[in-house]
Write an enzyme that holds these catalytic residues in place. Structure first.
Site, PDB file in Angstrom:
ATOM      1  N   TYR A  98       0.941  -8.713  -1.319  1.00  0.00           N
ATOM      2  CA  TYR A  98       0.576  -8.162  -0.166  1.00  0.00           C
ATOM      3  C   TYR A  98      -0.726  -8.498   0.371  1.00  0.00           C
ATOM      4  O   TYR A  98      -1.800  -8.928  -0.480  1.00  0.00           O
ATOM      5  CB  TYR A  98       1.014  -6.726   0.195  1.00  0.00           C
ATOM      6  CG  TYR A  98       2.552  -6.533   0.005  1.00  0.00           C
ATOM      7  CD1 TYR A  98       3.441  -7.485   0.724  1.00  0.00           C
ATOM      8  CD2 TYR A  98       2.932  -5.634  -1.118  1.00  0.00           C
ATOM      9  CE1 TYR A  98       4.911  -7.411   0.437  1.00  0.00           C
ATOM     10  CE2 TYR A  98       4.473  -5.546  -1.516  1.00  0.00           C
ATOM     11  CZ  TYR A  98       5.251  -6.408  -0.498  1.00  0.00           C
ATOM     12  OH  TYR A  98       6.654  -6.350  -0.821  1.00  0.00           O
ATOM     13  N   HIS A 150      -2.275   0.215  -0.235  1.00  0.00           N
ATOM     14  CA  HIS A 150      -1.447  -0.565  -0.985  1.00  0.00           C
ATOM     15  C   HIS A 150      -2.335  -1.881  -1.175  1.00  0.00           C
ATOM     16  O   HIS A 150      -2.394  -2.946  -0.347  1.00  0.00           O
ATOM     17  CB  HIS A 150      -0.279  -1.030  -0.219  1.00  0.00           C
ATOM     18  CG  HIS A 150       0.732  -1.724  -1.054  1.00  0.00           C
ATOM     19  ND1 HIS A 150       0.695  -2.329  -2.205  1.00  0.00           N
ATOM     20  CD2 HIS A 150       2.521  -1.789  -0.868  1.00  0.00           C
ATOM     21  CE1 HIS A 150       1.877  -2.492  -2.647  1.00  0.00           C
ATOM     22  NE2 HIS A 150       2.806  -2.280  -1.758  1.00  0.00           N
ATOM     23  N   HIS A 158       0.936  -6.020  -5.354  1.00  0.00           N
ATOM     24  CA  HIS A 158       2.185  -6.804  -5.310  1.00  0.00           C
ATOM     25  C   HIS A 158       2.307  -7.782  -4.191  1.00  0.00           C
ATOM     26  O   HIS A 158       3.163  -8.270  -3.736  1.00  0.00           O
ATOM     27  CB  HIS A 158       3.338  -6.001  -4.933  1.00  0.00           C
ATOM     28  CG  HIS A 158       3.574  -4.699  -5.949  1.00  0.00           C
ATOM     29  ND1 HIS A 158       4.022  -3.631  -5.750  1.00  0.00           N
ATOM     30  CD2 HIS A 158       3.224  -4.771  -7.196  1.00  0.00           C
ATOM     31  CE1 HIS A 158       4.133  -2.828  -6.768  1.00  0.00           C
ATOM     32  NE2 HIS A 158       3.619  -3.353  -7.731  1.00  0.00           N
TER      33      HIS A 158
HETATM   34  C1  FMN Z   1      13.589  -0.138  -4.559  1.00  0.00           C
HETATM   35  C2  FMN Z   1      12.183  -0.254  -4.868  1.00  0.00           C
HETATM   36  C3  FMN Z   1      11.216  -0.075  -3.806  1.00  0.00           C
HETATM   37  C4  FMN Z   1       9.918  -0.402  -4.137  1.00  0.00           C
HETATM   38  N1  FMN Z   1       9.106  -0.338  -3.159  1.00  0.00           N
HETATM   39  C5  FMN Z   1       7.729  -0.469  -3.388  1.00  0.00           C
HETATM   40  C6  FMN Z   1       6.821  -0.107  -2.278  1.00  0.00           C
HETATM   41  O1  FMN Z   1       6.968   0.275  -1.166  1.00  0.00           O
HETATM   42  N2  FMN Z   1       5.366  -0.165  -2.523  1.00  0.00           N
HETATM   43  C7  FMN Z   1       5.037  -0.250  -3.912  1.00  0.00           C
HETATM   44  O2  FMN Z   1       3.747  -0.317  -4.109  1.00  0.00           O
HETATM   45  N3  FMN Z   1       5.661  -0.610  -4.899  1.00  0.00           N
HETATM   46  C8  FMN Z   1       6.899  -0.488  -4.786  1.00  0.00           C
HETATM   47  N4  FMN Z   1       8.047  -0.809  -5.652  1.00  0.00           N
HETATM   48  C9  FMN Z   1       7.495  -0.895  -6.943  1.00  0.00           C
HETATM   49  C10 FMN Z   1       7.666   0.685  -7.533  1.00  0.00           C
HETATM   50  O3  FMN Z   1       6.866   1.709  -7.007  1.00  0.00           O
HETATM   51  C11 FMN Z   1       7.293   0.662  -9.135  1.00  0.00           C
HETATM   52  O4  FMN Z   1       6.078   0.212  -9.334  1.00  0.00           O
HETATM   53  C12 FMN Z   1       8.214  -0.233  -9.866  1.00  0.00           C
HETATM   54  O5  FMN Z   1       9.543   0.239  -9.650  1.00  0.00           O
HETATM   55  C13 FMN Z   1       8.081   0.037 -11.239  1.00  0.00           C
HETATM   56  O6  FMN Z   1       8.241   1.293 -11.712  1.00  0.00           O
HETATM   57  P1  FMN Z   1       9.606   1.791 -12.459  1.00  0.00           P
HETATM   58  O7  FMN Z   1       9.679   0.865 -13.721  1.00  0.00           O
HETATM   59  O8  FMN Z   1       9.321   3.297 -12.933  1.00  0.00           O
HETATM   60  O9  FMN Z   1      10.573   1.340 -11.410  1.00  0.00           O
HETATM   61  C14 FMN Z   1       9.299  -0.787  -5.288  1.00  0.00           C
HETATM   62  C15 FMN Z   1      10.287  -0.882  -6.480  1.00  0.00           C
HETATM   63  C16 FMN Z   1      11.706  -0.659  -6.014  1.00  0.00           C
HETATM   64  C17 FMN Z   1      12.578  -0.565  -7.239  1.00  0.00           C
END
Ligand code: FMN
Length: 371
Positions: free
Chosen positions: A183, A178, A181
């Site tokens: 981190y 990872h 975001h």
């Molecule tokens: C509930 C939730 C939890 C997420 N947890 C993570 C995570 O653990 N690791 C990560 O890299 N991104 C995380 N994200 C980001 C998602 O992996 C993804 O990049 C983001 O939702 C945008 O894609 P989408 O438009 O298809 O939802 C999270 C997003 C949501 C909505």
């Protein structure tokens, strides 16, 4: 309408793809999604159902962000992979995904400064590249971090190495580091955060050093053919922007090529943070062109965007977060161009083992079955 008629011409998203040694039968990937349901940082039996619901033959799933050590957490009840108990708890989950014929990667994670002392051993300060706390408060109250000393950095690199080894021991097919975001890895990479003056700060090369040391250690431990990374050079989560994200992204993918890792998973520039989506003049195409391995894209994709991305060769695989969270059978729904369940934001991050987790209906469970 006969739904079967709509799949006579397979859409680009549902064509097979060979990612290294993994034979994928379609391009619709489950995004890593933190769900806050791993009580005491231990994966729970309800995750068996959650992940196996989203597994399909030849599909690729990326598990939620999973802590590499006891200092890695910044939210309640996120899973870890640093203890024997955690590794054992992952095994039935991984087995269930494999039983469905899917490939399963574990996203390994350290939150760095996006934490508070309540999540830290002995109530200590979270660790980071810096001692500056983020001033915004998106989710939790952050405690001022402690800047890692140069001589401590190898220990954190080693935590990632051990976590990768443990993930393989748990049965995962590989790990996704990872690096997105805001981190820990990004706290080193991004110049809005990194204010170090040692060999881990200053120049682009120095700021990327920590992330690349993690990549190298993980590659040496489990093999480059099992290693992916997630990057979000354009994002600005929790004040983690960079003054030149394209240059940063290009530097990273070129450096990653030297390690021959399996995949690079990049978040679209339109996603600025969890709650902010923008029109962006930037594109991931230069990174896609520069990277030698499999290229995954994520962020705001719907069915048609995904089809276009594959058809236009902008990506090899498309990663879906919220739509997959709410539609366990997303690849099938895309194949049939069926209606989608709407996601419920209010149950993204609750502890309930069923509600908003394993209770989203499959296509044939709905009243309005597409037929
Ligand atoms: C509930 C939730 C939890 C997420 N947890 C993570 C995570 O653990 N690791 C990560 O890299 N991104 C995380 N994200 C980001 C998602 O992996 C993804 O990049 C983001 O939702 C945008 O894609 P989408 O438009 O298809 O939802 C999270 C997003 C949501 C909505």
């Amino acid at each position: 309408m006969d739904a079967a008629a709509t799949i006579v011409d397979p859409i680009a998203l549902l064509t097979p793809y060979k990612m290294g040694k993994f034979n994928l039968s379609h391009r619709v990937v489950l995004a890593p999604l933190t769900r806050i349901r791993s009580y005491g940082n231990v994966p729970q039996p309800h995750a068996v159902l959650y992940y196996s619901q989203r597994a399909s033959k030849g599909g690729l799933l990326i598990a939620e962000a999973t802590g590499v050590s006891d200092t890695a957490q910044g939210y309640p009840d996120t899973p870890g992979v640093w203890t024997k108990e955690q590794v054992e708890a992952w095994k039935p989950i991984v087995d269930a995904v494999h039983a469905k014929g899917a490939t399963f990667f574990c996203q390994i994670w350290h939150v760095g400064r996006l934490s508070n002392s309540g999540y830290q051993p002995n109530g200590q300060a979270p660790i980071s590249s810096t001692d500056k706390p983020p001033t915004s408060n998106d989710f939790e109250n952050f405690t001022s971090p402690r800047r890692l000393r140069t001589d401590e950095i190898p220990n954190i690199v080693n935590d990632f190495r051990l976590a990768a080894r443990n993930a393989i021991e748990a049965g995962f097919d590989g790990v996704e580091i990872h690096g997105a975001h805001g981190y820990l890895l990004e706290q080193f990479m991004k110049d809005q955060v990194n204010d170090r003056t040692d060999e881990y700060g200053g120049s682009l090369e120095n700021r990327c050093r920590f992330a690349l040391e993690v990549v190298e250690a993980v590659v040496n431990e489990i093999g480059a053919d099992k290693v992916g990374i997630r990057l979000s050079p354009f994002a600005e989560h929790s004040e983690s922007g960079d003054s030149n994200p394209t240059e940063l992204g290009l530097y990273m993918v070129n450096a990653l090529n030297k390690y021959n890792i399996l995949y690079c998973h990049v978040v679209e520039p339109r996603i600025k943070s969890s709650n902010v989506t923008v029109e962006s003049p930037h594109s991931l195409v230069p990174l896609r062109k520069a990277f030698n391995g499999t290229f995954l894209v994520a962020g705001g994709y719907d069915r048609q965007d995904g089809i276009n991305a594959i058809a236009e060769n902008k990506a090899d695989l498309v990663v879906y977060g919220r739509l997959f969270l709410a539609n366990p059978d997303l690849p099938k729904r895309f194949a049939l161009n069926a209606p989608l369940n709407k996601y419920k934001r209010e149950s993204f991050y609750i502890s309930d083992p069923v509600l908003g987790y394993t209770d989203y209906p499959f296509l044939n469970e709905e009243n309005n079955v597409v037929a």
